[in-house]
Design a protein around this motif. Structure first.
Motif, PDB file in Angstrom:
ATOM      1  N   ASP A   1       0.890  -1.145  -0.072  1.00 53.20           N
ATOM      2  CA  ASP A   1      -0.172  -0.072   0.024  1.00 53.20           C
ATOM      3  C   ASP A   1       0.795   1.152  -0.205  1.00 53.20           C
ATOM      4  OD1 ASP A   1      -2.508  -1.538   0.325  1.00 53.20           O
ATOM      5  OD2 ASP A   1      -1.801  -1.994   2.444  1.00 53.20           O
ATOM      6  N   VAL A   2       2.029   1.285   0.634  1.00 50.17           N
ATOM      7  CA  VAL A   2       2.756   2.375   0.927  1.00 50.17           C
ATOM      8  C   VAL A   2       4.205   1.822   0.701  1.00 50.17           C
ATOM      9  CG1 VAL A   2       3.560   4.274   2.366  1.00 50.17           C
ATOM     10  CG2 VAL A   2       1.365   3.535   2.556  1.00 50.17           C
ATOM     11  N   ALA A   3       5.175   2.614  -0.152  1.00 48.19           N
ATOM     12  CA  ALA A   3       6.649   2.312  -0.118  1.00 48.19           C
ATOM     13  C   ALA A   3       7.343   3.199   0.413  1.00 48.19           C
ATOM     14  CB  ALA A   3       7.022   2.134  -1.696  1.00 48.19           C
ATOM     15  N   LEU A   4       8.055   3.085   1.472  1.00 50.48           N
ATOM     16  CA  LEU A   4       9.254   3.772   1.944  1.00 50.48           C
ATOM     17  C   LEU A   4      10.403   3.810   1.223  1.00 50.48           C
ATOM     18  CD1 LEU A   4       7.117   3.187   4.172  1.00 50.48           C
ATOM     19  CD2 LEU A   4       8.799   3.958   5.665  1.00 50.48           C
TER      20      LEU A   4
ATOM     21  N   ALA B   1       3.876   5.386 -11.898  1.00 52.37           N
ATOM     22  CA  ALA B   1       3.354   4.489 -13.410  1.00 52.37           C
ATOM     23  C   ALA B   1       3.050   3.195 -13.294  1.00 52.37           C
ATOM     24  CB  ALA B   1       4.448   5.053 -14.525  1.00 52.37           C
ATOM     25  N   GLY B   2       3.769   2.515 -12.667  1.00 51.75           N
ATOM     26  CA  GLY B   2       3.604   1.029 -12.629  1.00 51.75           C
ATOM     27  C   GLY B   2       3.018   0.369 -11.745  1.00 51.75           C
ATOM     28  N   ALA B   3       2.773   0.896 -10.638  1.00 53.87           N
ATOM     29  CA  ALA B   3       1.937   0.429  -9.643  1.00 53.87           C
ATOM     30  C   ALA B   3       1.056   1.506  -8.732  1.00 53.87           C
ATOM     31  CB  ALA B   3       2.954  -0.288  -8.446  1.00 53.87           C
ATOM     32  N   PRO B   4       0.193   2.127  -9.383  1.00 52.70           N
ATOM     33  CA  PRO B   4      -0.296   3.477  -9.117  1.00 52.70           C
ATOM     34  C   PRO B   4      -1.226   3.196  -7.648  1.00 52.70           C
ATOM     35  CG  PRO B   4      -1.485   2.669 -11.091  1.00 52.70           C
ATOM     36  CD  PRO B   4      -0.235   1.836 -10.829  1.00 52.70           C
ATOM     37  N   GLY B   5      -1.528   1.823  -7.370  1.00 52.78           N
ATOM     38  CA  GLY B   5      -2.111   1.784  -5.867  1.00 52.78           C
ATOM     39  C   GLY B   5      -1.413   1.872  -4.769  1.00 52.78           C
ATOM     40  N   CYS B   6       0.143   1.795  -5.201  1.00 54.29           N
ATOM     41  CA  CYS B   6       0.881   1.830  -4.063  1.00 54.29           C
ATOM     42  C   CYS B   6       1.525   3.506  -3.989  1.00 54.29           C
ATOM     43  CB  CYS B   6       2.229   0.998  -4.262  1.00 54.29           C
ATOM     44  SG  CYS B   6       3.330   0.918  -2.828  1.00 54.29           S
ATOM     45  N   ARG B   7       1.435   4.061  -2.669  1.00 55.53           N
ATOM     46  CA  ARG B   7       1.651   5.509  -2.573  1.00 55.53           C
ATOM     47  C   ARG B   7       3.139   5.607  -1.937  1.00 55.53           C
ATOM     48  NH1 ARG B   7      -2.659   8.786  -2.571  1.00 55.53           N
ATOM     49  NH2 ARG B   7      -4.659   7.630  -2.391  1.00 55.53           N
ATOM     50  N   SER B   8       4.091   6.366  -2.271  1.00 50.97           N
ATOM     51  CA  SER B   8       5.313   6.448  -1.761  1.00 50.97           C
ATOM     52  C   SER B   8       5.754   7.700  -0.692  1.00 50.97           C
ATOM     53  CB  SER B   8       6.290   6.760  -3.150  1.00 50.97           C
ATOM     54  OG  SER B   8       5.729   8.097  -3.852  1.00 50.97           O
ATOM     55  N   LEU B   9       6.597   7.205   0.121  1.00 47.61           N
ATOM     56  CA  LEU B   9       7.065   8.150   1.189  1.00 47.61           C
ATOM     57  C   LEU B   9       8.606   8.211   1.091  1.00 47.61           C
ATOM     58  CD1 LEU B   9       6.560  10.087   3.701  1.00 47.61           C
ATOM     59  CD2 LEU B   9       6.267   7.711   4.891  1.00 47.61           C
ATOM     60  N   ILE B  10       9.041   9.291   0.840  1.00 41.72           N
ATOM     61  CA  ILE B  10      10.818   9.206   0.762  1.00 41.72           C
ATOM     62  C   ILE B  10      11.174   9.280   2.277  1.00 41.72           C
ATOM     63  CG2 ILE B  10      12.518  10.751   0.009  1.00 41.72           C
ATOM     64  CD1 ILE B  10      11.083   9.384  -2.419  1.00 41.72           C
ATOM     65  N   VAL B  11      11.999   8.487   2.696  1.00 37.98           N
ATOM     66  CA  VAL B  11      12.611   8.623   4.188  1.00 37.98           C
ATOM     67  C   VAL B  11      13.879   8.504   3.817  1.00 37.98           C
ATOM     68  CG1 VAL B  11      12.553   7.390   6.358  1.00 37.98           C
ATOM     69  CG2 VAL B  11      10.478   7.155   4.819  1.00 37.98           C
ATOM     70  N   THR B  12      14.763   9.677   4.036  1.00 41.81           N
ATOM     71  CA  THR B  12      16.184   9.871   3.727  1.00 41.81           C
ATOM     72  C   THR B  12      16.942  10.574   4.770  1.00 41.81           C
ATOM     73  OG1 THR B  12      17.464  10.648   1.989  1.00 41.81           O
ATOM     74  CG2 THR B  12      15.756  11.980   2.626  1.00 41.81           C
ATOM     75  N   THR B  13      18.248  10.296   4.885  1.00 40.50           N
ATOM     76  CA  THR B  13      19.070  11.036   5.673  1.00 40.50           C
ATOM     77  C   THR B  13      19.398  12.401   4.771  1.00 40.50           C
ATOM     78  OG1 THR B  13      20.246   8.736   5.970  1.00 40.50           O
ATOM     79  CG2 THR B  13      21.578  11.096   6.516  1.00 40.50           C
ATOM     80  N   PHE B  14      19.277  12.434   3.481  1.00 37.44           N
ATOM     81  CA  PHE B  14      19.490  13.825   2.917  1.00 37.44           C
ATOM     82  C   PHE B  14      18.312  14.621   2.775  1.00 37.44           C
ATOM     83  CE2 PHE B  14      21.921  10.261   1.402  1.00 37.44           C
ATOM     84  CZ  PHE B  14      23.318  10.773   1.693  1.00 37.44           C
TER      85      PHE B  14
END
Length: 201
Positions: free
Chosen positions: A49-52, A71-84
């Motif tokens: 459901d969510v990609a970190l 584009a390829g898996a629109p049902g999965c939302r993305s959350l950027i989790v970064t040091t930068f």
């Protein structure tokens, strides 16, 4: 349950994040990958459901992976989790459709809350980064200047960069000169450093 995919090239960080998030009653880590180019297939296979996503990964960086995921898996939302935590990264991530952007030192309960909010369709942005992105602004570099500066970042000669970019050496010199002027860098290496610090590369 909210099904999570973790993408980070550092196994220790990935494992720690998984352990923390699995403690939450409504969150379940269903897949982990160490490369950005594995994100879409893993998200589809695990029905995440969510990609970190970490920003710096082999294969595809986290921002490109977020675009590929949209584009390829629109049902999965993305959350950027970064040091930068760089303002330019934030802008680029939101531009490609990432639903959120937080730094890795975010407390566990806030990270879990960010995941829930992203899953519910909200946007989540680290407040300090949001303010910084307003101050720094968009990248002053054109697409070609960014490309040439990125190729030059590895220390290649003008001839090598020209070969890779399919441009003449004179054109490469012009793009590098323009990039130096726009970033305020006195040398090519300094222009690369400044652009990276602002998240423009």
């Amino acid at each position: 349950m909210i099904r999570l995919l973790l993408a980070d090239d550092q196994a220790l960080v990935r494992g720690a994040l998984a352990a923390l998030l699995d403690l939450e009653r409504d969150l379940e880590v269903v897949a982990q990958v160490g490369r950005g180019d594995e994100v879409v297939s893993a998200a589809l296979a695990a029905q995440a459901d969510v990609a970190l996503l970490d920003v710096e990964m082999p294969g595809l960086d986290g921002i490109s992976a977020a675009a590929a995921l949209r584009a390829g898996a629109p049902g999965c939302r993305s959350l950027i989790v970064t040091t930068f935590g760089r303002p330019g990264y934030l802008r680029r991530a939101l531009d490609v459709g990432a639903s959120g952007f937080v730094v890795k030192d975010t407390p566990a309960e806030q990270l879990a809350d960010a995941v829930r909010r992203v899953h519910s369709g909200l946007r989540v942005v680290d407040p300090d980064l949001a303010v910084a992105s307003l101050t720094v602004g968009d990248s002053p570099l054109t697409e070609q200047e960014t490309r040439v500066l990125t190729l030059a970042a590895d220390g290649g000669t003008v001839a090598q960069v020209a070969g890779e970019a399919h441009l003449s050496e004179g054109t490469v010199r012009n793009y590098l000169s323009a990039a130096m002027g726009k970033t305020g860098g006195r040398t090519r290496a300094e222009a690369v450093r400044i652009a990276r610090e602002n998240g423009w590369l």
